[in-house]
Scaffold this motif. Structure first.
Motif, PDB file in Angstrom:
ATOM      1  N   UNK A 249       0.802  -1.223   0.000  1.00  0.00           N
ATOM      2  CA  UNK A 249       0.000   0.000   0.000  1.00  0.00           C
ATOM      3  C   UNK A 249       0.838   1.277   0.000  1.00  0.00           C
ATOM      4  N   UNK A 250       2.149   1.150  -0.040  1.00  0.00           N
ATOM      5  CA  UNK A 250       3.014   2.333   0.016  1.00  0.00           C
ATOM      6  C   UNK A 250       2.638   3.421  -0.989  1.00  0.00           C
ATOM      7  N   UNK A 251       2.359   3.087  -2.263  1.00  0.00           N
ATOM      8  CA  UNK A 251       2.021   4.158  -3.208  1.00  0.00           C
ATOM      9  C   UNK A 251       0.778   4.957  -2.807  1.00  0.00           C
ATOM     10  N   UNK A 252      -0.076   4.364  -1.997  1.00  0.00           N
ATOM     11  CA  UNK A 252      -1.297   5.037  -1.561  1.00  0.00           C
ATOM     12  C   UNK A 252      -1.096   5.759  -0.233  1.00  0.00           C
TER      13      UNK A 252
ATOM     14  N   UNK B 269       7.105  -4.226  11.705  1.00  0.00           N
ATOM     15  CA  UNK B 269       6.916  -3.212  10.663  1.00  0.00           C
ATOM     16  C   UNK B 269       7.769  -1.973  10.923  1.00  0.00           C
ATOM     17  N   UNK B 270       7.973  -1.630  12.201  1.00  0.00           N
ATOM     18  CA  UNK B 270       8.729  -0.434  12.548  1.00  0.00           C
ATOM     19  C   UNK B 270      10.203  -0.542  12.172  1.00  0.00           C
TER      20      UNK B 270
ATOM     21  N   UNK C 224       5.624   5.118  10.425  1.00  0.00           N
ATOM     22  CA  UNK C 224       4.214   5.340  10.122  1.00  0.00           C
ATOM     23  C   UNK C 224       3.480   5.848  11.354  1.00  0.00           C
ATOM     24  N   UNK C 225       2.521   6.706  11.082  1.00  0.00           N
ATOM     25  CA  UNK C 225       1.647   7.219  12.129  1.00  0.00           C
ATOM     26  C   UNK C 225       0.394   6.361  12.129  1.00  0.00           C
TER      27      UNK C 225
ATOM     28  N   UNK D 213       3.002   7.312   6.019  1.00  0.00           N
ATOM     29  CA  UNK D 213       3.972   6.226   5.867  1.00  0.00           C
ATOM     30  C   UNK D 213       5.199   6.727   5.115  1.00  0.00           C
ATOM     31  N   UNK D 214       6.371   6.284   5.570  1.00  0.00           N
ATOM     32  CA  UNK D 214       7.607   6.521   4.832  1.00  0.00           C
ATOM     33  C   UNK D 214       8.568   5.382   5.173  1.00  0.00           C
ATOM     34  N   UNK D 215       9.600   5.229   4.371  1.00  0.00           N
ATOM     35  CA  UNK D 215      10.590   4.178   4.618  1.00  0.00           C
ATOM     36  C   UNK D 215      11.601   4.629   5.676  1.00  0.00           C
TER      37      UNK D 215
END
Length: 211
Positions: free
Chosen positions: A154-157, A179-180, A185-186, A206-208
């Motif tokens: 879902x990253x692109x969204x 995931x962290x 991500x918030x 979300x960001x990497x």
């Protein structure tokens, strides 16, 4: 028991009589197709209303104004097709369902037709189809993959304003920890109405980690 569950779930969700009738069609279709294709765990059919339908309807309440939804790995239409049925009366409402299994897509397409649900079925792999759905208000997925994988898909969204709603079970904290390691991500955790130990992870940004 099933009838009591049905009445309780529908009363709690405050759906119209017409929506209730469409959900009845969905349940009838699910039971019929279950004998051909294992759409849900056989042991959960007796809990179809309290476990499956209620799970989908509670997501609607977390984004009541959202008009466009994307369901990843739609499977039996949980939650995506249930959301589409519940949103039938909204002229601007639409749910896109991504599912790679052709037989499950056949179930989704036929049931959407019978219920008149504003749903579009895409027989494709998630990673190949998701880029075509930029701009949806909400992306959701239930019982498809660990949170780390869901965020990757879902990253692109999620990096462009879409909200993620991901129901998770009792292992939600370990999934968040994993995931962290890869993502910033918030999020907030919303208690599930259907299972005391379950939570819905609502992701808003979300960001990497290495970005």
């Amino acid at each position: 028991m099933v009838e009591r569950d049905r009445d309780r779930v529908l009363a709690g969700a405050h759906v119209s009589r017409e929506t209730a009738q469409r959900l009845d069609i969905y349940v009838e279709q699910l039971r019929r197709w279950q004998t051909i294709k294992n759409l849900v765990g056989p042991g959960t059919l007796s809990e179809i209303w309290s476990r499956h339908i209620a799970d989908g309807l509670q997501l609607r309440d977390l984004a009541p104004d959202a008009a466009t939804w994307l369901d990843l790995g739609a499977g039996a239409g949980l939650p995506g097709l249930v959301l589409a049925i519940a949103g039938h009366d909204r002229p601007d409402f639409r749910v896109d369902l991504i599912e790679s299994n052709a037989r499950k897509c056949a179930f989704l397409t036929e049931t959407a037709r019978l219920t008149g649900a504003p749903a579009r079925v895409h027989n494709a792999r998630i990673e190949q189809a998701i880029a075509a759905h930029q701009g949806v208000a909400v992306v959701c997925a239930r019982a498809v993959a660990p949170l780390t994988q869901l965020l990757a898909w879902a990253e692109p969204l999620l990096t462009t304003g879409t909200v993620g709603l991901f129901p998770k079970g009792r292992d939600v904290q370990s999934e968040l920890t994993e995931a962290a390691q890869r993502w910033r991500f918030v999020y907030d955790l919303v208690p599930s109405r259907t299972e005391s130990e379950a939570r819905i992870v609502r992701v808003t940004t979300l960001s990497r980690v290495d970005s």
